[in-house]
Enzyme design. Structure first.
Site, PDB file in Angstrom:
ATOM      1  N   ARG A 102      -2.578   8.906   3.793  1.00  0.00           N
ATOM      2  CA  ARG A 102      -1.279   8.993   4.460  1.00  0.00           C
ATOM      3  C   ARG A 102      -1.207   8.031   5.644  1.00  0.00           C
ATOM      4  NH1 ARG A 102       1.127  12.847   1.728  1.00  0.00           N
ATOM      5  NH2 ARG A 102      -0.206  14.519   0.942  1.00  0.00           N
ATOM      6  N   ASP A 103      -0.038   7.386   5.780  1.00  0.00           N
ATOM      7  CA  ASP A 103       0.202   6.505   6.921  1.00  0.00           C
ATOM      8  C   ASP A 103       0.222   7.349   8.193  1.00  0.00           C
ATOM      9  OD1 ASP A 103       1.649   3.438   7.168  1.00  0.00           O
ATOM     10  OD2 ASP A 103       1.740   4.775   8.905  1.00  0.00           O
ATOM     11  N   ILE A 104      -0.389   6.832   9.255  1.00  0.00           N
ATOM     12  CA  ILE A 104      -0.482   7.576  10.514  1.00  0.00           C
ATOM     13  C   ILE A 104       0.881   7.693  11.201  1.00  0.00           C
ATOM     14  CG2 ILE A 104      -0.932   5.670  12.137  1.00  0.00           C
ATOM     15  CD1 ILE A 104      -3.349   7.328  13.150  1.00  0.00           C
ATOM     16  N   ASN A 151       4.256  -5.468   2.641  1.00  0.00           N
ATOM     17  CA  ASN A 151       4.656  -6.372   3.717  1.00  0.00           C
ATOM     18  C   ASN A 151       3.711  -7.570   3.716  1.00  0.00           C
ATOM     19  OD1 ASN A 151       6.761  -4.767   4.657  1.00  0.00           O
ATOM     20  ND2 ASN A 151       5.403  -3.555   5.951  1.00  0.00           N
ATOM     21  N   VAL A 164      -1.786  -5.164   9.416  1.00  0.00           N
ATOM     22  CA  VAL A 164      -3.180  -5.028   8.959  1.00  0.00           C
ATOM     23  C   VAL A 164      -3.358  -6.001   7.800  1.00  0.00           C
ATOM     24  CG1 VAL A 164      -4.957  -3.496   8.058  1.00  0.00           C
ATOM     25  CG2 VAL A 164      -3.230  -2.585   9.639  1.00  0.00           C
ATOM     26  N   HIS A 167      -2.136  -3.856   1.319  1.00  0.00           N
ATOM     27  CA  HIS A 167      -1.874  -2.430   1.121  1.00  0.00           C
ATOM     28  C   HIS A 167      -0.455  -2.249   0.603  1.00  0.00           C
ATOM     29  CE1 HIS A 167      -1.066  -3.647   5.253  1.00  0.00           C
ATOM     30  NE2 HIS A 167      -0.032  -2.809   5.258  1.00  0.00           N
ATOM     31  N   HIS A 197       2.667   0.238   0.549  1.00  0.00           N
ATOM     32  CA  HIS A 197       3.293   1.424   1.133  1.00  0.00           C
ATOM     33  C   HIS A 197       4.017   2.151   0.001  1.00  0.00           C
ATOM     34  CE1 HIS A 197       3.209   0.122   5.495  1.00  0.00           C
ATOM     35  NE2 HIS A 197       3.095  -1.062   4.908  1.00  0.00           N
TER      36      HIS A 197
END
Ligand code: 5GP
Length: 118
Positions: free
Chosen positions: A31-33, A88, A97, A101, A103
């Protein structure tokens, strides 16, 4: 490329805690923070590439693994009404980052996307 581990390599190596929702031999989903939707999960390949284009050029099978894990996460998270997968790429897109990755966003009606709005 720097020898220093990226944040996501440190999560993969369990040096930084994360809420892991799925793992395969080649990918990790957590999970994204700072969630931007009701469901917001990041899917990373366990090998480091800077962005999705570099990953696609170097290892298309691994890119397919990342997209496949995104679909598995969407199914497990109950996103049957739809979800968005975003890579992205670069500063204008807000990439922070530099370990590729995906999303995975969903769990509610998503807004349109594109130009920056304050
Ligand atoms: P980017 O902006 O590069 O496309 O996405 C990076 C994402 O990583 C952001 O959505 C950000 O909230 C997330 N993030 C940053 N630091 C951490 C962290 O320590 N743990 C987790 N789970 N997500 C993080």
């Amino acid at each position: 490329m720097s020898d220093e581990k990226t944040l996501f390599e440190r999560i993969i190596d369990r040096e930084v805690p994360a809420d892991i929702v799925h793992e395969t031999d080649t990918t990790l989903a957590f999970r994204d923070i700072s969630p931007q939707a009701a469901t917001h999960v990041l899917v990373v390949p366990k090998s480091r590439y800077r962005n999705v284009a570099e990953l696609a050029a170097a290892d298309p099978g691994l890119l397919a693994d990342v997209v496949g894990t995104a679909a598995t996460v969407a199914e497990r998270e109950g996103l049957g009404d739809g979800y968005r997968v975003v890579f992205n790429t670069g500063a204008d897109a807000g990439q922070t980052v530099f370990h590729v990755h995906a999303h995975v966003l969903g769990g509610e009606q998503l807004g349109h996307f594109g130009r920056y709005h304050q």
